[in-house]
Design a protein around this motif. Structure first.
Motif, PDB file in Angstrom:
ATOM      1  N   PRO A   1      55.649  17.283  61.396  1.00 26.42           N
ATOM      2  CA  PRO A   1      54.814  17.230  60.190  1.00 26.42           C
ATOM      3  C   PRO A   1      53.407  16.747  60.504  1.00 26.42           C
ATOM      4  CG  PRO A   1      56.357  15.384  60.227  1.00 26.42           C
ATOM      5  CD  PRO A   1      56.732  16.285  61.375  1.00 26.42           C
TER       6      PRO A   1
ATOM      7  N   TRP B   1      51.644  14.925  58.389  1.00 27.29           N
ATOM      8  CA  TRP B   1      51.674  13.535  57.956  1.00 27.29           C
ATOM      9  C   TRP B   1      52.925  13.295  57.129  1.00 27.29           C
ATOM     10  CZ3 TRP B   1      51.733  13.293  52.660  1.00 27.29           C
ATOM     11  CH2 TRP B   1      51.101  14.315  51.947  1.00 27.29           C
ATOM     12  N   GLU B   2      53.298  12.025  57.032  1.00 26.77           N
ATOM     13  CA  GLU B   2      54.497  11.629  56.290  1.00 26.77           C
ATOM     14  C   GLU B   2      54.137  10.504  55.326  1.00 26.77           C
ATOM     15  OE1 GLU B   2      58.043  10.927  58.590  1.00 26.77           O
ATOM     16  OE2 GLU B   2      57.228  12.022  60.321  1.00 26.77           O
ATOM     17  N   LYS B   3      54.965  10.407  54.278  1.00 27.35           N
ATOM     18  CA  LYS B   3      54.747   9.347  53.293  1.00 27.35           C
ATOM     19  C   LYS B   3      56.094   8.946  52.713  1.00 27.35           C
ATOM     20  CE  LYS B   3      52.414   8.309  48.915  1.00 27.35           C
ATOM     21  NZ  LYS B   3      51.508   8.811  47.848  1.00 27.35           N
ATOM     22  N   ASP B   4      56.344   7.645  52.672  1.00 30.25           N
ATOM     23  CA  ASP B   4      57.577   7.124  52.075  1.00 30.25           C
ATOM     24  C   ASP B   4      57.299   6.659  50.661  1.00 30.25           C
ATOM     25  OD1 ASP B   4      59.791   7.317  53.869  1.00 30.25           O
ATOM     26  OD2 ASP B   4      58.733   5.926  55.195  1.00 30.25           O
TER      27      ASP B   4
ATOM     28  N   HIS C   1      61.082  10.806  50.442  1.00 30.54           N
ATOM     29  CA  HIS C   1      60.272  10.853  51.659  1.00 30.54           C
ATOM     30  C   HIS C   1      59.541  12.195  51.664  1.00 30.54           C
ATOM     31  CE1 HIS C   1      59.019   9.823  55.675  1.00 30.54           C
ATOM     32  NE2 HIS C   1      59.499  10.962  56.155  1.00 30.54           N
ATOM     33  N   ILE C   2      58.229  12.159  51.886  1.00 30.59           N
ATOM     34  CA  ILE C   2      57.403  13.369  51.845  1.00 30.59           C
ATOM     35  C   ILE C   2      56.908  13.687  53.248  1.00 30.59           C
ATOM     36  CG2 ILE C   2      55.306  14.429  50.921  1.00 30.59           C
ATOM     37  CD1 ILE C   2      55.575  12.610  48.505  1.00 30.59           C
ATOM     38  N   LEU C   3      57.109  14.946  53.652  1.00 27.28           N
ATOM     39  CA  LEU C   3      56.606  15.426  54.936  1.00 27.28           C
ATOM     40  C   LEU C   3      55.711  16.630  54.685  1.00 27.28           C
ATOM     41  CD1 LEU C   3      59.905  14.706  55.274  1.00 27.28           C
ATOM     42  CD2 LEU C   3      59.294  15.009  57.683  1.00 27.28           C
ATOM     43  N   GLN C   4      54.494  16.570  55.170  1.00 32.44           N
ATOM     44  CA  GLN C   4      53.554  17.674  55.010  1.00 32.44           C
ATOM     45  C   GLN C   4      53.491  18.493  56.298  1.00 32.44           C
ATOM     46  OE1 GLN C   4      51.827  18.819  52.300  1.00 32.44           O
ATOM     47  NE2 GLN C   4      51.282  20.525  53.664  1.00 32.44           N
TER      48      GLN C   4
ATOM     49  N   THR D   1      55.085  21.544  51.957  1.00 26.39           N
ATOM     50  CA  THR D   1      55.498  20.158  51.839  1.00 26.39           C
ATOM     51  C   THR D   1      56.998  20.078  51.631  1.00 26.39           C
ATOM     52  OG1 THR D   1      53.373  19.651  50.796  1.00 26.39           O
ATOM     53  CG2 THR D   1      55.107  17.997  50.592  1.00 26.39           C
TER      54      THR D   1
ATOM     55  N   GLN E   1      62.013  15.065  50.425  1.00 29.43           N
ATOM     56  CA  GLN E   1      63.371  14.688  50.783  1.00 29.43           C
ATOM     57  C   GLN E   1      63.883  13.621  49.820  1.00 29.43           C
ATOM     58  OE1 GLN E   1      62.944  13.479  54.905  1.00 29.43           O
ATOM     59  NE2 GLN E   1      63.392  15.544  55.651  1.00 29.43           N
TER      60      GLN E   1
END
Length: 323
Positions: free
Chosen positions: A290, A292-295, A300-303, A308, A311
């Protein structure tokens, strides 16, 4: 022409013919006679049968099945012997209690008010007008008969909304009760109007409360959408929509609800990649690292370069609305 219209409304939704019957039974220009009522009911039963025959025939022509197979999630219990019939009889009692609970917005005293007003309304109309009460009784009997037959025959749990025709009949009788009271006792008419205002006000408050119950789900999905604003391309969802807080409160029944909600809020295409879903082929291709990732608190977000991935946690579906 009337028979064809009823057959087509049945093929749209099974409750529509009963609403048509209500309109005919409460029409002000009815002849109010046994012959007129008999002709009307025979026409309704024949049209209903024609609609079912059309549906069954189309299923047979295109799918090779004459009838409508019940989906397994409905947990059907076809009545084949006395034991299965008695089991379905318990379902009928459950259905009636749920219907009263729904119509009264889970306020038990209002359920008793509905029953009392229904009985009193029929008695009052019967005393002062005669035949209109017989028409209403015939409509209630026909509608309830079809619902009871369906439950006892198939053993499926129906939704209370199938009795919406009974509610329409009740409101027609409430209005007629006020007119009868006005013609005979002005004080009674005043009391009736006040009573109806109380009933209408109570339902207005309960309906407002019901609509407010959706606000937590809307706020949660808005927060998810805001977290997806920095991404580009389509959105793929994994995990279970039931893990989203308040999804059970608003009785979300299908992953499509979350997908459509996020499409509306983000303006992006949303695909369901959860297990068992009709997933897009691209769901299996998001294997690159990915960008970038973001919790989040609940996801949970994966770009990726192509889109996108959202999860969600996996959660077991403990109970879904039957209808």
């Amino acid at each position: 022409m009337a028979a064809g219209l009823r057959a087509r409304t049945l093929m749209c939704y099974t409750s529509y013919p009963l609403l048509l019957l209500v309109l005919l039974l409460t029409a002000h220009d009815n002849r109010w006679s046994f012959r007129d009522l008999a002709v009307l009911m025979v026409l309704f039963v024949g049209s209903f049968g024609l609609g079912l025959l059309s549906i069954y025939s189309l299923n047979y022509a295109f799918h090779g099945v004459f009838g409508i197979p019940m989906a397994e999630w409905r947990q059907p219990n076809p009545a084949t012997d006395m034991a299965s019939l008695m089991a379905n009889l318990d379902l009928l009692g459950n259905f009636m209690l749920r219907t009263l609970d729904t119509f009264s917005h889970e306020f038990a005293p209002m359920a008793w008010v509905i029953l009392a007003v229904t009985f009193f309304g029929l008695v009052l109309v019967a005393r002062h007008e005669g035949w209109p009460a017989a028409y209403i009784a015939a409509g209630l009997s026909a509608g309830f008969g079809l619902v009871v037959l369906q439950i006892l025959r198939t053993g499926i749990l129906l939704s209370p909304r199938v009795l919406i025709f009974a509610w329409v009949l009740l409101t027609c009788r409430l209005a007629r009760m006020v007119l009868i009271a006005h013609d005979h006792k002005p004080m009674g008419a005043c009391l009736m109007r006040n009573a109806l205002l109380i009933v209408v006000g109570t339902y207005a408050l309960n309906i407002g409360k019901m609509y407010m119950s959706y606000e937590p789900w809307q706020s949660t999905t808005r927060a998810i959408a805001q977290s997806l604003e920095k991404g580009d391309g389509p959105i793929w969802i994994t995990g279970s929509y039931t893990s989203v807080p308040h999804s059970d409160t608003v009785e979300i029944q299908n992953p499509r609800a979350l997908a459509y909600r996020l499409e509306y809020l983000t303006g992006r295409d949303v695909h369901d990649c959860s297990e068992g879903a009709d997933t897009d082929a691209a769901c299996a291709t998001l294997t690159d690292a990915p960008l970038w990732e973001k919790d989040m608190h609940l996801a949970h977000i994966l770009q990726f370069e192509r889109g996108t991935m959202l999860q969600l946690p996996n959660a077991s579906v403990t109970e879904l609305a039957q209808n």
